[in-house]
Design a protein around this motif. Structure first.
Motif, mmCIF file in Angstrom:
data_model
loop_
_atom_site.group_PDB
_atom_site.id
_atom_site.type_symbol
_atom_site.label_atom_id
_atom_site.label_comp_id
_atom_site.label_asym_id
_atom_site.label_seq_id
_atom_site.Cartn_x
_atom_site.Cartn_y
_atom_site.Cartn_z
ATOM 1 N N GLU A 1 8.885 12.252 10.087
ATOM 2 C CA GLU A 1 9.921 11.323 10.567
ATOM 3 C C GLU A 1 9.651 9.887 10.124
ATOM 4 O OE1 GLU A 1 10.370 13.338 14.732
ATOM 5 O OE2 GLU A 1 10.558 11.179 14.921
ATOM 6 N N HIS A 2 8.384 9.538 10.071
ATOM 7 C CA HIS A 2 8.011 8.168 9.721
ATOM 8 C C HIS A 2 7.634 8.031 8.259
ATOM 9 C CE1 HIS A 2 8.504 6.847 13.759
ATOM 10 N NE2 HIS A 2 7.605 7.695 14.232
ATOM 11 N N GLY A 3 7.964 9.054 7.459
ATOM 12 C CA GLY A 3 7.786 8.925 6.016
ATOM 13 C C GLY A 3 6.683 9.762 5.413
ATOM 14 N N GLY A 4 6.014 10.582 6.226
ATOM 15 C CA GLY A 4 4.926 11.411 5.730
ATOM 16 C C GLY A 4 5.414 12.491 4.779
ATOM 17 N N PRO A 5 4.572 12.944 3.877
ATOM 18 C CA PRO A 5 3.114 12.739 3.887
ATOM 19 C C PRO A 5 2.666 11.330 3.491
ATOM 20 C CG PRO A 5 3.756 14.011 1.941
ATOM 21 C CD PRO A 5 4.995 13.879 2.792
ATOM 22 N N TRP B 1 0.843 -1.198 0.000
ATOM 23 C CA TRP B 1 0.000 0.000 0.000
ATOM 24 C C TRP B 1 0.880 1.251 0.000
ATOM 25 C CZ3 TRP B 1 -0.534 -4.392 2.760
ATOM 26 C CH2 TRP B 1 -1.742 -5.088 2.671
ATOM 27 N N ILE B 2 0.295 2.372 -0.433
ATOM 28 C CA ILE B 2 0.887 3.672 -0.116
ATOM 29 C C ILE B 2 -0.007 4.274 0.952
ATOM 30 C CG2 ILE B 2 1.351 6.014 -0.938
ATOM 31 C CD1 ILE B 2 2.226 4.809 -3.566
ATOM 32 N N VAL B 3 0.569 4.517 2.132
ATOM 33 C CA VAL B 3 -0.225 4.930 3.282
ATOM 34 C C VAL B 3 0.075 6.386 3.643
ATOM 35 C CG1 VAL B 3 -0.491 2.627 4.228
ATOM 36 C CG2 VAL B 3 1.516 3.973 4.857
#
Lengths: 253, 221
Positions: free
Chosen positions: B166-170, B153-155
């Motif tokens: 930090e966790h890859g957002g957006p 998925w792309i979440v």
């Protein structure tokens, strides 16, 4: 040497603890005799595996503190009281005991002799460990780039490698060390006494025109803050290599 | 008779040594063994309730007005979505265990995002390989089949809130059956390729495929 060795499979091997050295009240350095150590680069890490009598195993990663030139592989470990592995390594393990190791690991967060960009090293607490491997390696070189270390510790007593850093600076070979303490202001202290901020980075960091090589290591919020400040100061993100560890005390995460 | 028995025992012991069995860390008991249901933690992993961060450099801060996600490479007409278009696509709520190569695993992480099956619905390609490209330039390679059939998925939401930078957002990849570095943060592009091109971590000592159940952490594993 290390590069070629990395191409093969990294196998577990038993390594004997040859020396144990207290660095601070919470941190100790462990020197292992690793019989078939393939060599490593400054900044790499290693995996440690512990096995209980009933066969239960657990693994953690730790940065290597020793330079490639050292005979023994040194890990400097902070004891986290609620941790599973660090209270064993710092507290239970005695000289003559063995643990299983495999490594070295990682080719990104490394500094190689011959790299000529000015070095900017920023460490939070035990994040100093892989940066110390770089500084020790650099100290043994012939043509070394100038280097600056900004090292944030909680208190004076928490400064890891404090005396050795003083000795490295006294070599007068282009290394400058800046300390900051975040929870104490000792009498006569000449360093910073606050958390990392833009003014501190402006005072310490090489100007962007020097195209420095920056290495930042520490707890995640510290590394986030430091890397953001460097980018805000005009550093290309590609000049800034980071290694973060979470509250579990492992490398990366 | 006795001699034979002794020999047999010796041979068995020798065989044990040769495969490295029997190593015990004196005085180590372990604390976390009861944390995980049996069979749910891949070998060498431990369970954490934190959410540690693994990145090679500074965290990119991205402007949603300029954000796009594209599928490029071996494809007749490349596809691209703006943030507005992307977040208008049908979403799935996904709950998965994730496993980081640095040893931590986290159970039941909750995400909202778009299935790769949906994004690739009309894509015809001869490619068998892909490279995920992040804002910031980092890459990771994956076989195309590992992105299909409900595996990726792309979440853009974690735990009910927008995904933190930090966790890859957006928006980041979520490919939970592989070590988590195979789920690129700050995803910008999936490039379809006829040949396999090892990505950033894969050329820096980490395994090319990264199956946690086979403990494929590093080169040669």
């Amino acid at each position: 040497m290390a590069g070629a060795a990395l191409l093969g499979r990294l196998t577990w091997q038993a390594a004997e603890l040859a020396e144990l050295m207290r660095e601070t009240p919470r941190v100790s350095s462990l020197f292992f005799n690793v019989p078939e150590w393939p060599g490593h680069l400054a900044g790499q890490h290693i995996d440690v595996r512990l096995t209980a009598e009933d066969g239960y195993q657990t693994e953690r990663s730790y940065s290597i503190a020793s330079p490639p030139e050292a005979r023994l592989v040194e890990l400097t470990v902070e004891r986290l009281d609620d941790g599973e592995v660090s209270p064993y390594l710092v507290g239970e393990l005695k000289v003559g005991d063995k643990v299983e190791l495999r490594g070295p690991i990682g080719l990104h967060f490394v500094w190689r002799m011959g790299d000529q960009q000015p070095m900017l090293l920023i460490a939070g607490g035990s994040g100093i460990v892989p940066l110390m491997a770089m500084l020790r390696h650099r100290a043994l070189g012939m043509h070394k780039p100038p280097a600056r270390l900004l090292f944030s510790s909680r208190t004076y007593a928490d400064i890891i490698y404090r005396e050795e850093l003083d000795r490295l600076v006294a070599m007068n070979d282009g290394l400058t060390v800046f300390h900051t303490l975040t929870r104490e202001k000792p009498d006569g202290w000449k360093g910073f006494t606050r958390r990392l901020d833009a003014a501190m980075v402006k005072e310490v960091a090489w100007p962007k025109e020097e195209t420095p090589a920056a290495f930042v290591c520490g707890p995640t919020p510290f590394v986030e803050a430091a890397a953001d400040l460097l980018v805000a100061a005009g550093y290309d993100p590609l000049w800034v290599k980071t290694e973060r560890f979470g509250p579990t005390g492992t490398v990366g995460g | 008779m006795n001699v034979r028995k002794t020999r047999l025992v010796l041979r068995l012991e020798k065989r044990d040594n040769s495969v490295g069995m029997g190593f015990v860390s004196r005085g180590f008991r372990g604390k976390r063994r009861d944390d995980a249901a049996p069979g749910r933690l891949p070998p060498g992993q431990y369970l954490t309730n934190d959410y540690p961060v693994l990145s090679a450099g500074p965290t990119p801060r991205l402007d949603l007005d300029k954000w796009t996600f594209s599928i490029t490479g071996e494809i007749d007409s490349p596809k691209s979505w703006t943030w507005k278009e992307f977040t208008a696509l049908p979403t799935e709520m996904v709950t998965k265990d994730i496993h980081c190569v640095t040893k931590w695993s986290k159970f039941d992480t909750g995400w909202k995002g778009v299935s790769l099956d949906l994004l690739f619905k009309d894509v015809e390609t001869a490619a068998e390989h892909t490279t995920q490209v992040s804002y910031g330039g980092y890459t990771t390679n994956l076989p195309l089949e590992d992105l299909m059939d409900g595996k990726a998925w792309i979440v853009y939401e974690y735990d009910g809130a927008p995904l933190h930078p930090e966790h890859g957002g957006p928006a980041r990849m979520l490919v939970p059956h592989l070590y988590f570095w195979k789920s690129a943060k700050w995803i910008r592009e999936i490039r379809l390729e006829k040949e396999d091109h090892p990505g950033f971590w894969e050329t820096n000592g980490y395994h090319n495929y990264g199956d946690p159940w086979r403990e494929q952490r590093y080169w040669g594993d």
